[in-house]
Write a protein that holds these residues in place. Structure first.
Motif, PDB file in Angstrom:
ATOM      1  N   SER A 118     -23.476 -41.749 -37.408  1.00  7.37           N
ATOM      2  CA  SER A 118     -24.223 -42.351 -36.301  1.00  7.37           C
ATOM      3  C   SER A 118     -25.251 -43.315 -36.883  1.00  7.37           C
ATOM      4  N   SER A 120     -28.396 -45.590 -35.732  1.00  4.72           N
ATOM      5  CA  SER A 120     -29.306 -45.744 -34.606  1.00  4.72           C
ATOM      6  C   SER A 120     -30.489 -46.613 -35.008  1.00  4.72           C
ATOM      7  N   PHE A 121     -30.824 -47.610 -34.176  1.00 12.26           N
ATOM      8  CA  PHE A 121     -31.965 -48.482 -34.422  1.00 12.26           C
ATOM      9  C   PHE A 121     -32.582 -48.870 -33.082  1.00 12.26           C
ATOM     10  N   PRO A 122     -33.516 -48.065 -32.576  1.00 12.39           N
ATOM     11  CA  PRO A 122     -34.093 -48.312 -31.240  1.00 12.39           C
ATOM     12  C   PRO A 122     -34.969 -49.554 -31.161  1.00 12.39           C
ATOM     13  N   VAL A 126     -28.406 -54.252 -33.823  1.00  9.59           N
ATOM     14  CA  VAL A 126     -27.666 -53.681 -34.946  1.00  9.59           C
ATOM     15  C   VAL A 126     -26.434 -54.539 -35.197  1.00  9.59           C
ATOM     16  N   GLU A 137     -20.577 -43.695 -33.998  1.00 11.13           N
ATOM     17  CA  GLU A 137     -21.320 -44.347 -32.933  1.00 11.13           C
ATOM     18  C   GLU A 137     -22.401 -45.259 -33.501  1.00 11.13           C
ATOM     19  N   VAL A 138     -22.682 -46.325 -32.740  1.00  9.61           N
ATOM     20  CA  VAL A 138     -23.760 -47.257 -33.066  1.00  9.61           C
ATOM     21  C   VAL A 138     -24.668 -47.331 -31.847  1.00  9.61           C
ATOM     22  N   ILE A 139     -25.977 -47.111 -32.063  1.00  9.65           N
ATOM     23  CA  ILE A 139     -26.950 -47.085 -30.969  1.00  9.65           C
ATOM     24  C   ILE A 139     -28.042 -48.102 -31.285  1.00  9.65           C
ATOM     25  N   ALA A 140     -28.370 -48.951 -30.321  1.00 15.43           N
ATOM     26  CA  ALA A 140     -29.366 -50.002 -30.564  1.00 15.43           C
ATOM     27  C   ALA A 140     -30.293 -50.171 -29.376  1.00 15.43           C
ATOM     28  N   ILE A 158     -30.869 -49.255 -25.325  1.00  9.37           N
ATOM     29  CA  ILE A 158     -31.304 -47.896 -24.964  1.00  9.37           C
ATOM     30  C   ILE A 158     -32.780 -47.837 -24.554  1.00  9.37           C
TER      31      ILE A 158
END
Length: 214
Positions: A118, A120-122, A126, A137-140, A158
């Motif tokens: 995973s 993640s970079f809030p 990304v 998964e990639v979360i941005a 997000i």
């Protein structure tokens, strides 16, 4: 090259000003040689003998003394290097304030994101210079850019960014989402599967637009 500190009486007030400058720029004196200019200090002052201890406590490394009158003899308690001549004094007020380094607003991943991983970079976008495997998964907080195949999950915006987008070279995703709205593989039109695509929001709908041909 050395910095010159120019203390003036009363020394307690001058040291308080020095401490305020150090608080704003904690690393300014680190590793730098400093010369003490005693031009404005009286020849006889009971506080002079305490200066060595006060500078040492502030981790200021003194190279020597300048601005002294002929025959000036520093208190024995100083135990400093010889009296110097020449140089250009730099007052405490000239110490610049250190500014924190700006935080990065993007994250670049230069390899594939493997199954079970995973990213993640809030704080921003990304970019993956590779592919995202099934089960990864990639979360941005911002947009997501996939230079290879997107087979896992891509979740953008997000932090409430409805303008975030997802770009990929080959869309085979298990799930895509922007600002809380999502589509699973079963909901994606057949004409965009396996193609380069841009995913964005149009109101409360996810729009998947093919981008050229493979």
């Amino acid at each position: 090259m050395a910095l010159a500190l120019v203390p003036q009486p009363p020394l307690d007030a001058w040291l308080a000003e020095l401490d305020a400058q150090i608080a704003r720029a904690p690393n300014f004196f680190q590793g730098r040689p400093v010369v003490l200019d005693v031009t404005f200090l009286p020849r006889i002052d009971p506080d002079l003998a305490l200066l060595a201890e006060k500078f040492a406590g502030r981790r200021i490394r003194l190279l020597g003394i300048e601005g002294a009158e002929a025959g000036f003899v520093p208190p024995a308690a100083w135990n400093w290097p010889p009296i110097l001549s020449g140089g250009r004094p730099v007052g405490v007020s000239e110490v610049p304030e250190e500014k924190p380094a700006p935080e990065s607003t993007s994250l670049v991943r230069e390899d594939n994101v493997r199954s079970g991983q995973s990213v993640s970079f809030p704080k921003g976008d990304v970019t993956v210079i590779g592919s995202v495997a099934s089960g990864a998964e990639v979360i941005a907080g911002g947009s997501i850019h996939i230079y290879g195949s997107l087979r896992g999950r891509a979740i953008a915006g997000i932090m409430g960014d409805a303008k975030a987008r997802i770009f990929c070279r080959k869309l085979e995703a298990e799930l895509i989402a922007i600002d809380g709205l999502y589509k699973t593989a079963d909901d994606m039109p057949a004409n965009v599967r396996g193609k380069a695509a841009m995913i964005s929001l149009d109101g409360d709908k996810i729009v998947i637009a093919p981008q050229g041909t493979n």
